[in-house]
Design an enzyme around this catalytic site. Structure first.
Site, mmCIF file in Angstrom:
data_model
loop_
_atom_site.group_PDB
_atom_site.id
_atom_site.type_symbol
_atom_site.label_atom_id
_atom_site.label_comp_id
_atom_site.label_asym_id
_atom_site.label_seq_id
_atom_site.Cartn_x
_atom_site.Cartn_y
_atom_site.Cartn_z
ATOM 1 N N ASN A 108 8.120 1.297 0.106
ATOM 2 C CA ASN A 108 8.023 0.238 -0.899
ATOM 3 C C ASN A 108 8.757 0.557 -2.189
ATOM 4 O O ASN A 108 9.153 -0.353 -2.920
ATOM 5 C CB ASN A 108 6.550 -0.078 -1.185
ATOM 6 C CG ASN A 108 5.911 -0.843 -0.050
ATOM 7 O OD1 ASN A 108 6.476 -1.801 0.458
ATOM 8 N ND2 ASN A 108 4.728 -0.414 0.359
ATOM 9 N N ARG A 164 -6.057 -1.893 -5.678
ATOM 10 C CA ARG A 164 -6.669 -2.185 -4.387
ATOM 11 C C ARG A 164 -7.568 -1.018 -3.941
ATOM 12 O O ARG A 164 -7.144 0.133 -3.994
ATOM 13 C CB ARG A 164 -5.587 -2.430 -3.331
ATOM 14 C CG ARG A 164 -6.168 -3.027 -2.047
ATOM 15 C CD ARG A 164 -5.224 -2.932 -0.874
ATOM 16 N NE ARG A 164 -3.895 -3.474 -1.119
ATOM 17 C CZ ARG A 164 -2.948 -3.497 -0.186
ATOM 18 N NH1 ARG A 164 -3.181 -3.005 1.023
ATOM 19 N NH2 ARG A 164 -1.744 -3.977 -0.477
ATOM 20 N N ARG A 190 10.545 -19.445 34.417
ATOM 21 C CA ARG A 190 11.803 -19.004 33.806
ATOM 22 C C ARG A 190 12.914 -20.020 34.071
ATOM 23 O O ARG A 190 13.174 -20.361 35.221
ATOM 24 C CB ARG A 190 12.216 -17.648 34.367
ATOM 25 C CG ARG A 190 13.441 -17.073 33.632
ATOM 26 C CD ARG A 190 13.989 -15.861 34.329
ATOM 27 N NE ARG A 190 12.980 -14.833 34.487
ATOM 28 C CZ ARG A 190 13.081 -13.850 35.371
ATOM 29 N NH1 ARG A 190 14.121 -13.782 36.168
ATOM 30 N NH2 ARG A 190 12.128 -12.951 35.457
ATOM 31 N N ARG A 240 0.834 -1.204 0.000
ATOM 32 C CA ARG A 240 0.000 0.000 0.000
ATOM 33 C C ARG A 240 0.869 1.255 0.000
ATOM 34 O O ARG A 240 2.061 1.207 0.325
ATOM 35 C CB ARG A 240 -0.949 0.003 1.208
ATOM 36 C CG ARG A 240 -0.301 0.192 2.558
ATOM 37 C CD ARG A 240 -1.326 0.001 3.667
ATOM 38 N NE ARG A 240 -0.721 0.258 4.977
ATOM 39 C CZ ARG A 240 -0.796 1.405 5.612
ATOM 40 N NH1 ARG A 240 -1.428 2.433 5.055
ATOM 41 N NH2 ARG A 240 -0.239 1.564 6.801
ATOM 42 N N GLN A 296 5.667 -10.256 1.581
ATOM 43 C CA GLN A 296 5.668 -8.846 1.947
ATOM 44 C C GLN A 296 6.944 -8.173 1.428
ATOM 45 O O GLN A 296 8.048 -8.708 1.614
ATOM 46 C CB GLN A 296 5.543 -8.699 3.468
ATOM 47 C CG GLN A 296 4.258 -9.291 3.998
ATOM 48 C CD GLN A 296 4.033 -9.023 5.466
ATOM 49 O OE1 GLN A 296 3.032 -8.478 5.858
ATOM 50 N NE2 GLN A 296 4.982 -9.441 6.293
#
Length: 234
Positions: A23, A73, A162, A13, A105
């Site tokens: 991106n 989209r 732990r 996006r 991705q």
């Protein structure tokens, strides 16, 4: 090999708060999304590479690097709060004949074509409906703490759980966001890549960088330039 199309779907996006425009940001000589497109195109199991985006600039870059962009989209599926599975299901509504979805991705540029093929092969070998990539957790929850209002440490897990020594702690794995594989019909039914049926494909930390901050971007660029120096590609 499964019957029907194996679709590599790359969701990208336009909005990004942590790293604006990430991106299409140049990373080691290529737009960030190009690293994922190239890996998908080189993977033997993939029949079709499609980018899902609301952003015209991203779609232009995707086409320039060899991905298909058969739809835009909708804006309502490109918000910060949009569930990722809704983006995948929207793509499946637009595309006919998809048997398997491989979600990749673009924020995982160090994942390779071999990783994609190996995760898909794991599904076939184990008869699994889905497989996701993971990496061994660098900081397991045994040594994580909350902070009290007075600035004092409070164990995240009960003290009795732990391990006394780090060597005694069982290995734990975290999703690294690099590869998600699922049968399309199963995904439509479950609406999730993660169920008790999901297999795990383990990746090393150096290929598990998920870019969410400028520091992540810097680290990924350094590792990618190192890969290129040694003759490696996507």
């Amino acid at each position: 090999m499964a019957g029907g199309t194996v679709l590599a779907l790359i969701p990208a996006r336009g909005g990004s708060k942590g790293v604006p425009g990430k991106n299409v940001r140049q990373v080691a000589g290529k737009p960030l999304i190009a690293w994922t497109i190239e890996a998908a195109r080189q993977a033997a199991c993939i029949d079709r590479v499609v980018v899902s985006s609301d952003d015209a600039g991203i779609l232009d870059v995707a086409r320039a690097w060899g991905a298909q962009t058969p739809f835009v989209r909708p804006a309502e599926l490109a918000r910060d709060e949009t569930p990722g599975i809704d983006v995948v299901l929207h793509a499946l509504q637009q595309l006919a004949g998809v048997a398997w979805v491989v979600l990749l991705q673009p924020t995982s540029p160090l994942r390779t074509a071999q990783d994609i093929d190996a995760a898909f092969a794991l599904c076939q070998e184990r008869g699994a409906s889905a497989c996701v990539s993971v990496t061994e957790a660098a900081t397991p929850p045994w040594w994580m703490f909350r902070m009290s209002g007075e600035g004092r440490l409070r164990s995240f897990l009960p003290e009795g759980e732990r391990p006394q020594r780090r060597q005694d702690a069982p290995p734990l794995y975290a999703l690294n966001g690099a590869v998600y594989v699922a049968r399309a019909d199963w995904l439509r039914r479950t609406r999730s890549f993660l169920t008790d049926e999901t297999a795990a494909y383990v990746m090393p930390p150096e290929r598990s960088i998920d870019i969410d901050t400028p520091l992540d971007l810097t680290i990924a660029a350094c590792l990618l330039r190192e890969r290129l120096r040694h003759g490696g590609g996507a």
